[in-house]
Design a protein around this motif. Structure first.
Motif, PDB file in Angstrom:
ATOM      1  N   ALA A  93      -2.830  -4.587  -7.267  1.00  0.00           N
ATOM      2  CA  ALA A  93      -4.215  -4.263  -7.365  1.00  0.00           C
ATOM      3  C   ALA A  93      -4.563  -2.982  -6.355  1.00  0.00           C
ATOM      4  O   ALA A  93      -5.306  -2.143  -6.510  1.00  0.00           O
ATOM      5  CB  ALA A  93      -4.890  -5.316  -6.911  1.00  0.00           C
ATOM      6  N   ARG A  94      -3.983  -3.058  -5.053  1.00  0.00           N
ATOM      7  CA  ARG A  94      -4.179  -2.042  -4.108  1.00  0.00           C
ATOM      8  C   ARG A  94      -3.511  -0.693  -4.229  1.00  0.00           C
ATOM      9  O   ARG A  94      -3.955   0.262  -4.339  1.00  0.00           O
ATOM     10  CB  ARG A  94      -3.940  -2.338  -2.748  1.00  0.00           C
ATOM     11  CG  ARG A  94      -5.112  -3.371  -2.245  1.00  0.00           C
ATOM     12  CD  ARG A  94      -4.810  -3.745  -0.770  1.00  0.00           C
ATOM     13  NE  ARG A  94      -5.769  -4.337  -0.182  1.00  0.00           N
ATOM     14  CZ  ARG A  94      -5.823  -4.905   1.341  1.00  0.00           C
ATOM     15  NH1 ARG A  94      -4.638  -4.872   1.759  1.00  0.00           N
ATOM     16  NH2 ARG A  94      -6.842  -5.252   1.841  1.00  0.00           N
ATOM     17  N   GLN A  95      -2.404  -0.880  -5.197  1.00  0.00           N
ATOM     18  CA  GLN A  95      -1.889   0.540  -5.586  1.00  0.00           C
ATOM     19  C   GLN A  95      -2.568   0.863  -6.687  1.00  0.00           C
ATOM     20  O   GLN A  95      -2.791   2.295  -6.491  1.00  0.00           O
ATOM     21  CB  GLN A  95      -0.302  -0.081  -5.949  1.00  0.00           C
ATOM     22  CG  GLN A  95       0.784  -0.620  -4.913  1.00  0.00           C
ATOM     23  CD  GLN A  95       2.041  -1.062  -5.631  1.00  0.00           C
ATOM     24  OE1 GLN A  95       2.133  -1.430  -6.798  1.00  0.00           O
ATOM     25  NE2 GLN A  95       2.887  -1.507  -4.878  1.00  0.00           N
ATOM     26  N   VAL A 140      10.553  17.898   8.287  1.00  0.00           N
ATOM     27  CA  VAL A 140      10.663  17.089   9.566  1.00  0.00           C
ATOM     28  C   VAL A 140       9.699  16.439   9.618  1.00  0.00           C
ATOM     29  O   VAL A 140       8.476  16.317   8.888  1.00  0.00           O
ATOM     30  CB  VAL A 140      10.688  18.027  10.784  1.00  0.00           C
ATOM     31  CG1 VAL A 140      11.859  19.006  10.757  1.00  0.00           C
ATOM     32  CG2 VAL A 140       9.755  18.966  10.957  1.00  0.00           C
ATOM     33  N   SER A 141       9.635  15.288  10.754  1.00  0.00           N
ATOM     34  CA  SER A 141       8.352  14.520  10.685  1.00  0.00           C
ATOM     35  C   SER A 141       8.037  14.216  12.062  1.00  0.00           C
ATOM     36  O   SER A 141       9.322  14.062  13.033  1.00  0.00           O
ATOM     37  CB  SER A 141       8.934  12.956  10.047  1.00  0.00           C
ATOM     38  OG  SER A 141       7.685  12.044  10.279  1.00  0.00           O
ATOM     39  N   ASN A 142       6.733  13.879  12.578  1.00  0.00           N
ATOM     40  CA  ASN A 142       6.538  13.471  13.973  1.00  0.00           C
ATOM     41  C   ASN A 142       6.824  14.921  14.780  1.00  0.00           C
ATOM     42  O   ASN A 142       7.017  14.661  16.047  1.00  0.00           O
ATOM     43  CB  ASN A 142       6.887  12.395  14.295  1.00  0.00           C
ATOM     44  CG  ASN A 142       6.448  11.191  13.478  1.00  0.00           C
ATOM     45  OD1 ASN A 142       5.442  10.972  13.747  1.00  0.00           O
ATOM     46  ND2 ASN A 142       7.489  10.544  12.832  1.00  0.00           N
ATOM     47  N   GLU A 151      -5.642   0.543  -6.834  1.00  0.00           N
ATOM     48  CA  GLU A 151      -6.953   1.400  -6.492  1.00  0.00           C
ATOM     49  C   GLU A 151      -6.748   2.595  -5.512  1.00  0.00           C
ATOM     50  O   GLU A 151      -7.218   3.499  -5.837  1.00  0.00           O
ATOM     51  CB  GLU A 151      -7.389   0.208  -5.363  1.00  0.00           C
ATOM     52  CG  GLU A 151      -8.726   0.658  -4.321  1.00  0.00           C
ATOM     53  CD  GLU A 151      -9.165  -0.288  -3.308  1.00  0.00           C
ATOM     54  OE1 GLU A 151      -8.736  -1.453  -3.284  1.00  0.00           O
ATOM     55  OE2 GLU A 151      -9.732   0.247  -2.545  1.00  0.00           O
ATOM     56  N   ASN A 152      -5.625   2.879  -4.977  1.00  0.00           N
ATOM     57  CA  ASN A 152      -5.267   3.814  -4.261  1.00  0.00           C
ATOM     58  C   ASN A 152      -4.802   4.974  -5.418  1.00  0.00           C
ATOM     59  O   ASN A 152      -5.392   6.286  -5.011  1.00  0.00           O
ATOM     60  CB  ASN A 152      -4.047   3.697  -3.308  1.00  0.00           C
ATOM     61  CG  ASN A 152      -4.473   2.719  -2.185  1.00  0.00           C
ATOM     62  OD1 ASN A 152      -5.730   2.444  -2.045  1.00  0.00           O
ATOM     63  ND2 ASN A 152      -3.351   2.102  -1.601  1.00  0.00           N
ATOM     64  N   LEU A 153      -4.351   4.906  -6.391  1.00  0.00           N
ATOM     65  CA  LEU A 153      -4.130   5.857  -7.380  1.00  0.00           C
ATOM     66  C   LEU A 153      -5.221   6.290  -8.073  1.00  0.00           C
ATOM     67  O   LEU A 153      -5.435   7.444  -8.257  1.00  0.00           O
ATOM     68  CB  LEU A 153      -3.208   5.076  -8.446  1.00  0.00           C
ATOM     69  CG  LEU A 153      -2.224   5.819  -9.396  1.00  0.00           C
ATOM     70  CD1 LEU A 153      -1.189   6.626  -8.220  1.00  0.00           C
ATOM     71  CD2 LEU A 153      -1.489   5.011 -10.136  1.00  0.00           C
TER      72      LEU A 153
HETATM   73  N1  LIG Z   1       7.265   9.188   9.473  1.00  0.00           N
HETATM   74  C1  LIG Z   1       6.864   8.472  10.183  1.00  0.00           C
HETATM   75  O1  LIG Z   1       6.960   8.421  11.336  1.00  0.00           O
HETATM   76  C2  LIG Z   1       5.825   7.159   9.837  1.00  0.00           C
HETATM   77  C3  LIG Z   1       5.254   6.442  10.271  1.00  0.00           C
HETATM   78  C4  LIG Z   1       4.384   5.391   9.821  1.00  0.00           C
HETATM   79  C5  LIG Z   1       4.322   5.494   8.396  1.00  0.00           C
HETATM   80  N2  LIG Z   1       4.897   6.164   7.648  1.00  0.00           N
HETATM   81  C6  LIG Z   1       4.722   6.069   6.025  1.00  0.00           C
HETATM   82  O2  LIG Z   1       3.572   6.144   5.775  1.00  0.00           O
HETATM   83  C7  LIG Z   1       3.443   4.796   5.127  1.00  0.00           C
HETATM   84  C8  LIG Z   1       1.883   4.512   5.331  1.00  0.00           C
HETATM   85  O3  LIG Z   1       1.596   4.205   6.586  1.00  0.00           O
HETATM   86  P1  LIG Z   1       1.172   2.965   7.088  1.00  0.00           P
HETATM   87  O4  LIG Z   1       1.705   1.742   6.236  1.00  0.00           O
HETATM   88  O5  LIG Z   1       1.431   2.991   8.524  1.00  0.00           O
HETATM   89  O6  LIG Z   1      -0.430   2.838   6.975  1.00  0.00           O
HETATM   90  P2  LIG Z   1      -1.428   2.934   5.890  1.00  0.00           P
HETATM   91  O7  LIG Z   1      -0.912   3.413   4.561  1.00  0.00           O
HETATM   92  O8  LIG Z   1      -2.504   3.906   6.209  1.00  0.00           O
HETATM   93  O9  LIG Z   1      -2.123   1.563   5.770  1.00  0.00           O
HETATM   94  C9  LIG Z   1      -1.438   0.364   5.259  1.00  0.00           C
HETATM   95  C10 LIG Z   1      -2.301  -0.813   5.187  1.00  0.00           C
HETATM   96  O10 LIG Z   1      -3.435  -0.690   4.489  1.00  0.00           O
HETATM   97  C11 LIG Z   1      -3.326  -1.598   3.658  1.00  0.00           C
HETATM   98  N3  LIG Z   1      -4.110  -1.314   2.343  1.00  0.00           N
HETATM   99  C12 LIG Z   1      -3.362  -0.548   1.308  1.00  0.00           C
HETATM  100  N4  LIG Z   1      -4.306  -0.153   0.360  1.00  0.00           N
HETATM  101  C13 LIG Z   1      -5.463  -0.504   0.805  1.00  0.00           C
HETATM  102  C14 LIG Z   1      -6.786  -0.442   0.287  1.00  0.00           C
HETATM  103  N5  LIG Z   1      -6.825   0.036  -0.985  1.00  0.00           N
HETATM  104  N6  LIG Z   1      -7.736  -1.201   0.836  1.00  0.00           N
HETATM  105  C15 LIG Z   1      -7.637  -1.408   1.981  1.00  0.00           C
HETATM  106  N7  LIG Z   1      -6.551  -1.676   2.713  1.00  0.00           N
HETATM  107  C16 LIG Z   1      -5.243  -1.389   2.194  1.00  0.00           C
HETATM  108  C17 LIG Z   1      -2.198  -2.188   3.461  1.00  0.00           C
HETATM  109  O11 LIG Z   1      -2.193  -3.436   3.128  1.00  0.00           O
HETATM  110  P3  LIG Z   1      -1.188  -4.359   2.090  1.00  0.00           P
HETATM  111  O12 LIG Z   1      -0.019  -3.696   1.788  1.00  0.00           O
HETATM  112  O13 LIG Z   1      -1.134  -5.648   2.677  1.00  0.00           O
HETATM  113  O14 LIG Z   1      -1.993  -4.380   0.931  1.00  0.00           O
HETATM  114  C18 LIG Z   1      -1.264  -2.014   4.961  1.00  0.00           C
HETATM  115  O15 LIG Z   1      -2.084  -3.206   5.821  1.00  0.00           O
HETATM  116  C19 LIG Z   1       4.313   3.854   5.558  1.00  0.00           C
HETATM  117  O16 LIG Z   1       4.609   2.825   4.576  1.00  0.00           O
HETATM  118  C20 LIG Z   1       5.478   4.756   5.635  1.00  0.00           C
HETATM  119  O17 LIG Z   1       6.231   5.004   4.466  1.00  0.00           O
HETATM  120  C21 LIG Z   1       5.813   7.168   8.206  1.00  0.00           C
END
Ligand SMILES: NC(=O)c1ccc[n+]([C@@H]2O[C@H](COP(=O)([O-])OP(=O)(O)OC[C@H]3O[C@@H](n4cnc5c(N)ncnc54)[C@H](OP(=O)(O)O)[C@@H]3O)[C@@H](O)[C@H]2O)c1
Length: 272
Positions: free
Chosen positions: A231-233, A133-135, A235-237
């Motif tokens: 590049a950011r992917q 489940v989520s949220n 970095e995160n890895l």
């Molecule tokens: N279950 C739910 O209700 C729910 C809700 C929200 C999110 N999610 C999931 O969680 C995932 C991630 O959450 P999110 O997208 O809300 O937020 P996040 O992953 O915390 O942040 C994404 C943002 O950070 C940037 N970013 C990525 N790598 C970075 C780095 N190394 N340095 C600086 N900035 C960086 C991205 O920019 P760029 O992509 O432009 O590089 C994007 O703007 C979603 O994509 C989704 O799959 C689930």
């Protein structure tokens, strides 16, 4: 780094795909898979399951090497509608089964026993290898666990250094579940926080890597940062190789934990 529980075997770091769609989403997922990501987080509501599926196929990776999560939107509050939506998601993904199937958000109209029964049946049929489940706030998660209709392997919630999720972490830990952290970078704000950057500087790492290493270091916690560029992917890895010192963890633990970045009008009472 692989998380193993009775219910699932999940790469701890996955790629979030919201709000990417179409060719851009496919390219981002293909790039992530080429870099070594094996866990992809999508959802019916993201409108990108077909693009994710196309990327999975284009990667040439064997199905068993991949971990795919999808989530079904809250306008399917009963078993029959949930089941129909699950079958449609599988069709769009081009998969016989997902590795993890989640209720995306609890709706006030949610008939929890009915949806859990549908989820249990999908699992028995091999359409979803694990369920979750989520949220869900703590009270609702406890209710879902107490119903014991379907084995719940994962809770996906917002989780990062600026938000207290200790109640949910204690619950998932006690239940043997994985907690998957969404918005783990605080949409970039956690990664850019001065305290996070100070720790990063000491390790020759980046703020994003510290933000992710903090979560992954908790044990049985996964994270799905979204990054569009290779590049950011990459970095995160790199967070997987970062080991924070106890004093780094203590400094991150001590940050104020009241920032919630995802709080739509239909969100539940988070304290319930
Ligand atoms: N279950 C739910 O209700 C729910 C809700 C929200 C999110 N999610 C999931 O969680 C995932 C991630 O959450 P999110 O997208 O809300 O937020 P996040 O992953 O915390 O942040 C994404 C943002 O950070 C940037 N970013 C990525 N790598 C970075 C780095 N190394 N340095 C600086 N900035 C960086 C991205 O920019 P760029 O992509 O432009 O590089 C994007 O703007 C979603 O994509 C989704 O799959 C689930």
């Amino acid at each position: 780094m692989i998380l193993r529980t009775e219910q699932l075997v999940m790469p701890a770091l996955g790629l979030g795909t919201w709000p990417m769609q179409g060719a851009a989403c496919q390219a981002a997922v293909e790039s992530a898979l080429a870099l070594g990501y094996r866990h992809i987080d999508t959802a019916e509501m993201y409108g990108n399951e077909a693009a994710v599926g196309a990327a999975l196929r284009a990667s040439g990776l064997p199905r068993e090497a991949l971990f795919v999560t999808t989530k079904l939107w809250w306008d399917k509050p009963d078993g029959p509608r949930f089941r129909a939506a699950a079958m449609a998601s599988l069709e769009r993904l081009g998969l016989a089964a997902v590795d993890l199937l989640l209720i995306h958000w609890p709706s006030p109209a949610l008939d929890l026993p009915s949806v859990l029964e549908a989820m249990a049946r999908l699992r028995e049929e091999g359409r979803a290898k694990a369920l979750g489940v989520s949220n869900f706030p703590p009270g609702l998660l406890r209710r879902a666990l107490d119903l014991a209709i379907a084995p719940l392997a994962c809770l996906q919630v917002e989780h990062h250094a600026l938000l207290d999720q200790s109640r949910l972490l204690a619950l998932t830990e006690a239940a043997g579940m994985v907690l998957t952290s969404y918005t783990p970078l605080g949409k970039g704000e956690v990664a850019a926080h001065p305290a996070v950057r100070a720790i990063a500087a000491r390790h020759g790492a980046t703020g994003a890597q510290v933000a992710l290493a903090y979560l992954l270091g908790k044990g049985r916690v996964a994270a799905v940062p979204k990054a569009a560029s290779a590049a950011r992917q990459a970095e995160n890895l790199g967070a997987l190789a970062l080991r924070l010192a106890p004093e780094d963890v203590a400094a991150l633990d001590a940050l104020p934990k009241d920032r919630r970045f995802v709080n739509p009008s239909f969100a539940p009472d988070w304290a319930a």
